[in-house]
Enzyme design. Structure first.
Site, PDB file in Angstrom:
ATOM      1  N   LYS A 189       1.915   0.963  -2.515  1.00 33.81           N
ATOM      2  CA  LYS A 189       2.489   2.516  -2.424  1.00 33.81           C
ATOM      3  C   LYS A 189       1.650   3.247  -1.319  1.00 33.81           C
ATOM      4  O   LYS A 189       2.293   4.052  -0.609  1.00 33.81           O
ATOM      5  CB  LYS A 189       1.945   3.052  -3.750  1.00 33.81           C
ATOM      6  CG  LYS A 189       2.097   4.694  -3.508  1.00 33.81           C
ATOM      7  CD  LYS A 189       3.926   5.036  -3.491  1.00 33.81           C
ATOM      8  CE  LYS A 189       4.275   6.536  -3.326  1.00 33.81           C
ATOM      9  NZ  LYS A 189       3.851   7.062  -4.458  1.00 33.81           N
ATOM     10  N   LYS A 197      -3.011  13.848   0.997  1.00 35.97           N
ATOM     11  CA  LYS A 197      -3.679  12.729   0.169  1.00 35.97           C
ATOM     12  C   LYS A 197      -3.498  11.343   0.309  1.00 35.97           C
ATOM     13  O   LYS A 197      -4.358  10.492   0.435  1.00 35.97           O
ATOM     14  CB  LYS A 197      -3.495  13.168  -1.176  1.00 35.97           C
ATOM     15  CG  LYS A 197      -4.010  12.423  -2.309  1.00 35.97           C
ATOM     16  CD  LYS A 197      -3.409  12.429  -3.694  1.00 35.97           C
ATOM     17  CE  LYS A 197      -2.151  11.539  -3.535  1.00 35.97           C
ATOM     18  NZ  LYS A 197      -1.217  11.611  -4.810  1.00 35.97           N
TER      19      LYS A 197
END
Length: 298
Positions: A175, A242
């Site tokens: 991911k 992030k």
């Protein structure tokens, strides 16, 4: 031996979490939820979702628990303490974390969960609320294969594209790689549009042409229109950066170069000072490019 799936738990009912919880309910699964701010769950409660007062209570009452929270700190906050998930897990329960968190933290959590007799899967999703609503969400899975097999039907209720990647942490790693490519491509798109907008080309015309071109990927497809009609926030600068920070940390750890990641992260850092920093990160980054180029901001 895994528990028969009679009750599904959901911790974290923000924009994405609430949408996923609703899909699980629409697929016929009884869901019990918890969110730090209960008011965000009112629509789900009205639709029949059960409520738990703590993450621990969700774990105690449910056979499979999903979490969808913003970052590593939020997941660990929900996991620990006397009211945390770890305190309520029991043998045979499966905890599937849909969040994108530190791969190292995810693996460490899997070990703590195993000590309770429960199983942990890292199950990050790829997509947005728009992708979810269109029934096109994809799910990646890392962890024990038997645990995955046990919950695979539930995962298909979230999205049709479910891929088992490998051991604990491998889905999170995948991911991070996907989001690195996503942010770089979207940032490059903002750069390209600003370049020709500076030369006098209509922004709306560029976006229209791009959506008909070979670069019209799914993410460009639903994000590019925001440069013309800024009406949705899929992920703001802070949330999207992030993931780039996670990728940069992995690059340092493994000695792998991530130069385009670093360049995109610098643009997102600049976008934090934009007046549009609360908008989707594409809009914020485009604002920085326009101001630097002297393009009229409108």
């Amino acid at each position: 031996m895994f528990n028969q799936i009679e009750q599904v738990g959901f911790v974290g009912l923000g924009a994405m979490g609430s949408g996923i919880a609703r899909r699980l309910m629409e697929a016929g699964h009884p869901v019990t939820g918890w969110n730090r701010t209960r008011s965000k769950a009112e629509d789900l409660l009205a639709a029949g979702m059960g409520w738990a007062d703590t993450p621990r209570e969700v774990a105690e009452r449910c056979d499979v628990v999903f979490t969808m929270l913003t970052n590593t700190a939020a997941i660990e906050g929900a996991a620990r303490g006397e009211d945390g998930l770890l305190a309520g897990l029991r043998e045979g329960t499966v905890w599937a974390d849909l969040s994108t968190i530190s791969p190292e933290a995810s693996v460490a959590l899997s070990e703590e969960v195993a000590a309770t007799g429960a199983s942990y899967l890292d199950t990050p999703v790829s997509g947005s609320p728009a992708t979810l609503a269109a029934g096109q969400m994809s799910v990646m899975v890392g962890g024990d294969r038997a645990a995955f097999d046990h919950v695979e039907q539930l995962l298909h209720a979230i999205g049709p594209k479910v891929t088992y990647i490998g051991p604990h942490g491998h889905a999170i790693l995948t991911k991070v790689a996907i989001n690195l490519a996503l942010v770089v491509s979207v940032t490059a798109f903002a750069e390209a549009v600003t370049l020709v907008e500076k030369a006098g080309v209509s922004r709306a015309a560029v976006v229209d042409a791009a959506l008909k071109s070979v670069i019209a990927s799914p993410v460009i497809g639903y994000r590019a229109p925001l440069l013309v009609d800024d009406d949705t926030v899929y992920a703001d600068v802070e949330l999207q950066q992030k993931d780039l920070v996670l990728a940069q940390e992995l690059g340092r750890r493994y000695g792998a170069m991530v130069p385009t990641c670093s360049a995109a992260s610098e643009m997102l850092s600049a976008a934090r000072s934009s007046d549009l920093s609360d908008r989707d990160f594409l809009v914020s980054v485009a604002d920085v490019y326009r101001r630097a180029a002297g393009v009229e901001v409108r």
